[in-house]
Design an enzyme around this catalytic site. Structure first.
Site, PDB file in Angstrom:
ATOM      1  CG  HIS B 114       0.810 -23.435 -67.121  1.00  0.00           C
ATOM      2  ND1 HIS B 114       0.071 -22.334 -67.517  1.00  0.00           N
ATOM      3  CD2 HIS B 114       1.785 -23.571 -68.037  1.00  0.00           C
ATOM      4  CE1 HIS B 114       0.602 -21.828 -68.628  1.00  0.00           C
ATOM      5  NE2 HIS B 114       1.645 -22.562 -68.972  1.00  0.00           N
ATOM      6  CB  CYS B 115      -5.081 -23.818 -66.296  1.00  0.00           C
ATOM      7  SG  CYS B 115      -5.278 -24.146 -64.521  1.00  0.00           S
ATOM      8  CE  LYS B 116      -6.525 -15.378 -65.895  1.00  0.00           C
ATOM      9  NZ  LYS B 116      -7.785 -14.708 -66.273  1.00  0.00           N
ATOM     10  N   GLY B 118      -3.913 -22.854 -61.849  1.00  0.00           N
ATOM     11  CA  GLY B 118      -3.396 -24.173 -61.484  1.00  0.00           C
ATOM     12  C   GLY B 118      -4.324 -24.914 -60.541  1.00  0.00           C
ATOM     13  CB  THR B 122      -3.898 -27.553 -63.409  1.00  0.00           C
ATOM     14  OG1 THR B 122      -3.495 -26.626 -64.428  1.00  0.00           O
ATOM     15  CG2 THR B 122      -2.691 -28.355 -62.967  1.00  0.00           C
TER      16      THR B 122
END
Lengths: 206, 206
Positions: B114-116, B118, B122
């Site tokens: 995940h990132c912020k 997605g 990602t």
């Protein structure tokens, strides 16, 4: 030296690549969804080692797709749900329930669900599955919308929200009974003790 | 009587439901992707039995998320990729490659990327994974766009297209050697004989 993941093993010709069907996604371990697979997607589909396909349209399955299924020993479950929008046909709850029964039966996995675009009929079936899995409604609807894109339909969201998963319980129970104690590998279904006194939860895992 | 799928087993409070993180999807068996998980998603995440998380942002991981990881024995792999768009930061190829090495190592599975949102960081990582899996470029880009929605970025598509998967080969090879012959269960990596004469393809499965 060349190393690739197993999914891309035998089915990649030299320098070749795998073309997924349109709108392809993995739903769960052993459950996939997509738009209508074309012959150029057969190589990709082979990598999924499918046991079954749930096809949600009333139109006959194309001859070349039937040949692919036969060659790969894939069983076809067809549930003819109309996709017409003018006038819009309501999603038939009984048919979706029948499809859901096939879907949750792990003996049919790995399984691919598809209709034409993989958006509405497929989205409704997957949405109902998510409700069975106790997903909250906003997560269910977000997934539906992500796969339907700009073509999402309010009436599909309404259908998913109104769908009663209680009617699936007897079906899940019957699968559990059939496999209970037979060493079935996939631990996908569990039993919560409620009214059944003869089975303890841990003993009921299939 | 009540039957539910295993994913919804112990982590549903009475009458409760599971809230997936935003933009959640399954990528492969044992690989998931999403936007930033919030505390209300922890119940859902527990059902995935995660062993690791790949976090693609430079910001420190929130304290409550760290506690959740510790309580569930989940390992955090952080790769700080800037998400700034003004001016846009180019996706760092080396960092994506490092993350990809962690991602393809099945000892880290089940794993969540995940990132912020997605979507972009990602999406690029998953896109590179698909190239390793020999997906054709149009399938890779369709998946990226489906998850990024209207926020898709041309420079991400360019990055994925240009990404050279050859640099991952040595990493996959090293994992294979480490597990070769040790009865490792997951048959995800295969070896294609090319320059290595000491291993036959079937023997090289890990």
């Amino acid at each position: 030296m060349c190393l690739i993941m197993e999914a891309a093993d035998d089915h990649v010709v030299d320098g070749g690549v795998l073309a997924a069907p349109s709108n392809f996604s993995m739903v769960e371990d052993g459950i996939y969804r997509s738009g209508f697979p074309k012959p150029e997607n057969f190589g990709f589909l082979t990598t999924l080692s499918l046991r079954s396909i749930i096809y949600l349209c009333p139109e006959p399955y194309p001859e070349e797709n039937l040949k692919f299924l036969e060659a790969n020993n894939i069983k076809l479950f067809q549930f003819g749900i109309e996709g017409k929008t003018d006038p819009p046909t309501p999603m038939p709850e009984d048919t979706v329930l029948d499809a859901l029964r096939v879907l949750v039966d792990v003996r049919n996995h790995p399984i691919l669900i598809h209709c034409k675009a993989g958006k509405h009929r497929t989205g409704c079936l997957v949405g109902c599955l998510r409700k069975v899995q106790s997903w909250c409604l906003s997560s269910v609807l977000e997934e539906y919308q992500k796969n339907a894109g700009v073509k999402w339909r309010q009436r599909d969201l309404n259908f998913i929200e109104a769908f009663d998963t209680a009617s699936l319980r007897q079906c899940l129970l019957s699968i559990m009974y059939r496999y209970h104690g037979y060493g079935f590998k996939r631990k996908r279904l569990v039993h919560e003790e409620e009214n059944v006194q003869t089975l303890k939860p841990q003993a009921a895992k299939v």
